[in-house]
Design a protein around this motif. Structure first.
Motif, mmCIF file in Angstrom:
data_model
loop_
_atom_site.group_PDB
_atom_site.id
_atom_site.type_symbol
_atom_site.label_atom_id
_atom_site.label_comp_id
_atom_site.label_asym_id
_atom_site.label_seq_id
_atom_site.Cartn_x
_atom_site.Cartn_y
_atom_site.Cartn_z
ATOM 1 N N GLY A 29 32.846 28.844 45.816
ATOM 2 C CA GLY A 29 31.470 28.409 45.677
ATOM 3 C C GLY A 29 30.927 28.888 44.340
ATOM 4 N N ARG A 30 29.671 29.155 44.299
ATOM 5 C CA ARG A 30 29.038 29.635 43.074
ATOM 6 C C ARG A 30 29.477 31.069 42.792
ATOM 7 N NH1 ARG A 30 23.577 28.760 40.493
ATOM 8 N NH2 ARG A 30 23.613 30.339 38.869
ATOM 9 N N LEU A 31 29.792 31.377 41.549
ATOM 10 C CA LEU A 31 30.126 32.736 41.127
ATOM 11 C C LEU A 31 29.042 33.199 40.162
ATOM 12 C CD1 LEU A 31 33.949 32.342 40.432
ATOM 13 C CD2 LEU A 31 32.841 33.216 42.493
ATOM 14 N N THR A 32 28.387 34.297 40.504
ATOM 15 C CA THR A 32 27.277 34.789 39.700
ATOM 16 C C THR A 32 27.468 36.262 39.392
ATOM 17 O OG1 THR A 32 25.802 33.240 40.837
ATOM 18 C CG2 THR A 32 24.763 35.014 39.575
ATOM 19 N N SER A 33 27.452 36.597 38.113
ATOM 20 C CA SER A 33 27.475 37.994 37.693
ATOM 21 C C SER A 33 26.087 38.567 37.933
ATOM 22 C CB SER A 33 27.849 38.073 36.213
ATOM 23 O OG SER A 33 27.711 39.386 35.743
ATOM 24 N N VAL A 34 26.040 39.736 38.581
ATOM 25 C CA VAL A 34 24.772 40.379 38.924
ATOM 26 C C VAL A 34 24.776 41.777 38.308
ATOM 27 C CG1 VAL A 34 23.263 41.109 40.809
ATOM 28 C CG2 VAL A 34 24.739 39.100 41.111
ATOM 29 N N ALA A 35 23.834 42.027 37.413
ATOM 30 C CA ALA A 35 23.729 43.329 36.747
ATOM 31 C C ALA A 35 22.296 43.840 36.916
ATOM 32 C CB ALA A 35 24.065 43.200 35.268
ATOM 33 N N PRO A 57 27.890 46.399 46.356
ATOM 34 C CA PRO A 57 29.169 47.085 46.566
ATOM 35 C C PRO A 57 29.281 48.393 45.790
ATOM 36 C CG PRO A 57 29.453 45.269 45.035
ATOM 37 C CD PRO A 57 28.025 45.214 45.505
ATOM 38 N N GLU A 58 29.865 49.380 46.447
ATOM 39 C CA GLU A 58 30.205 50.632 45.776
ATOM 40 C C GLU A 58 31.345 50.341 44.802
ATOM 41 O OE1 GLU A 58 28.761 53.670 46.143
ATOM 42 O OE2 GLU A 58 27.280 52.680 47.412
ATOM 43 N N PRO A 59 31.599 51.223 43.839
ATOM 44 C CA PRO A 59 32.729 51.006 42.932
ATOM 45 C C PRO A 59 34.038 50.790 43.704
ATOM 46 C CG PRO A 59 31.350 52.759 42.083
ATOM 47 C CD PRO A 59 30.842 52.411 43.465
ATOM 48 N N ASN A 60 34.790 49.786 43.270
ATOM 49 C CA ASN A 60 36.087 49.423 43.856
ATOM 50 C C ASN A 60 36.001 48.970 45.308
ATOM 51 O OD1 ASN A 60 37.618 49.967 41.453
ATOM 52 N ND2 ASN A 60 37.234 52.130 41.878
ATOM 53 N N ARG A 61 34.879 48.359 45.661
ATOM 54 C CA ARG A 61 34.708 47.822 47.008
ATOM 55 C C ARG A 61 34.090 46.430 46.930
ATOM 56 N NH1 ARG A 61 37.306 51.742 47.404
ATOM 57 N NH2 ARG A 61 37.136 53.449 48.880
ATOM 58 N N ALA A 62 34.259 45.688 48.017
ATOM 59 C CA ALA A 62 33.620 44.384 48.170
ATOM 60 C C ALA A 62 32.880 44.395 49.497
ATOM 61 C CB ALA A 62 34.656 43.269 48.142
ATOM 62 N N THR A 63 31.776 43.681 49.555
ATOM 63 C CA THR A 63 31.012 43.564 50.791
ATOM 64 C C THR A 63 30.939 42.092 51.175
ATOM 65 O OG1 THR A 63 28.883 43.362 49.651
ATOM 66 C CG2 THR A 63 29.594 45.590 50.237
ATOM 67 N N GLY A 64 30.615 41.832 52.420
ATOM 68 C CA GLY A 64 30.509 40.461 52.886
ATOM 69 C C GLY A 64 31.854 39.909 53.305
ATOM 70 N N ALA A 65 31.925 38.594 53.385
ATOM 71 C CA ALA A 65 33.137 37.906 53.818
ATOM 72 C C ALA A 65 33.154 36.524 53.176
ATOM 73 C CB ALA A 65 33.161 37.791 55.339
ATOM 74 N N GLU A 66 34.133 35.726 53.573
ATOM 75 C CA GLU A 66 34.237 34.382 53.031
ATOM 76 C C GLU A 66 32.901 33.662 53.185
ATOM 77 O OE1 GLU A 66 36.903 30.421 53.850
ATOM 78 O OE2 GLU A 66 37.765 32.375 54.316
ATOM 79 N N GLY A 67 32.453 33.014 52.152
ATOM 80 C CA GLY A 67 31.177 32.303 52.179
ATOM 81 C C GLY A 67 30.069 33.060 51.470
ATOM 82 N N ALA A 68 30.075 34.366 51.553
ATOM 83 C CA ALA A 68 29.112 35.215 50.847
ATOM 84 C C ALA A 68 29.734 36.593 50.682
ATOM 85 C CB ALA A 68 27.797 35.318 51.616
ATOM 86 N N ARG A 69 30.119 36.896 49.458
ATOM 87 C CA ARG A 69 30.806 38.154 49.188
ATOM 88 C C ARG A 69 30.252 38.724 47.879
ATOM 89 N NH1 ARG A 69 36.049 39.183 51.186
ATOM 90 N NH2 ARG A 69 36.312 36.961 51.504
ATOM 91 N N GLY A 82 29.911 32.705 46.395
ATOM 92 C CA GLY A 82 29.531 31.856 47.517
ATOM 93 C C GLY A 82 28.191 31.192 47.328
ATOM 94 N N PRO A 83 27.131 31.901 47.688
ATOM 95 C CA PRO A 83 25.824 31.235 47.689
ATOM 96 C C PRO A 83 25.192 31.119 46.306
ATOM 97 C CG PRO A 83 25.572 33.512 48.365
ATOM 98 C CD PRO A 83 27.055 33.269 48.187
#
Length: 183
Positions: A29-35, A57-69, A82-83
């Motif tokens: 889906g959409r990929l957005t850099s967030v800073a 997300p903490e360093p070296n982690r991912a949150t969420g699941a397929e569709g919104a991560r 995703g969104p």
């Protein structure tokens, strides 16, 4: 007037199935850099959770699941996959559309960690790199993001310009693991 046709980075060259493992191109889906802006980290985390159901997300982690991560993507940076980002996020962070910049693939199967072990300088043992862990790393000679999404599943992102190189390197590694008789 010329008609342009949108193509995915691997444009039909995947999936690739070798030795019980599958490499598939995936549309995140959409990929957005967030800073986050200075001092807005906490507010951004709350806004992400409220708008998209994913925490910062903490360093070296991912949150969420397929569709919104939300994938950790470097110091004070995450990739929202995703969104379409909610309008309110711009109060807390700089947002940059990265949708056309990346190739995303999943590698799944019992030998997936063995394949990646040939290509990345990461300790991929289950007790060290568990589901939800992510790393910005070198994959062969390309910069990549590797996220473990399941017990034998990884999400891999490289720059779009490296799509065919990624496919080639992954195929060689998959064939090598399959030749050893591993699942």
């Amino acid at each position: 007037m010329a008609e342009l046709t949108a193509m995915t980075p691997l444009d039909g060259m995947a999936p690739l199935a070798i030795g019980g493992m599958t490499l598939s191109e995936v549309d995140l889906g959409r990929l957005t850099s967030v800073a986050p802006y200075k001092g807005r980290d906490g507010a951004l985390g709350k806004a992400l959770e409220a708008a998209h159901g994913v925490g910062w997300p903490e360093p070296n982690r991912a949150t969420g699941a397929e569709g919104a991560r939300a994938i950790w993507f470097g110091q004070r940076t995450a990739l929202l996959a995703g969104p379409e980002p909610a309008e309110g996020l711009t109060e807390h962070a700089a947002l940059t559309d990265q949708s056309d910049a990346w190739t995303a693939v999943t590698l799944e199967g019992a030998g997936a960690a063995d394949v990646l072990a040939r290509l990345v300088p990461l300790d991929l043992r289950p007790g060290v790199f568990a589901p939800g862990h992510t790393a910005r790393t070198e994959l062969q000679h390309m910069m990549a993001s590797v996220t473990k999404t399941g017990e034998a599943a990884f999400l891999i992102l490289v720059f779009r310009s490296m799509a065919q190189t990624l496919l080639h390197d992954m195929q060689v590694a998959m064939e090598g693991v399959a030749a050893r008789g591993r699942p």
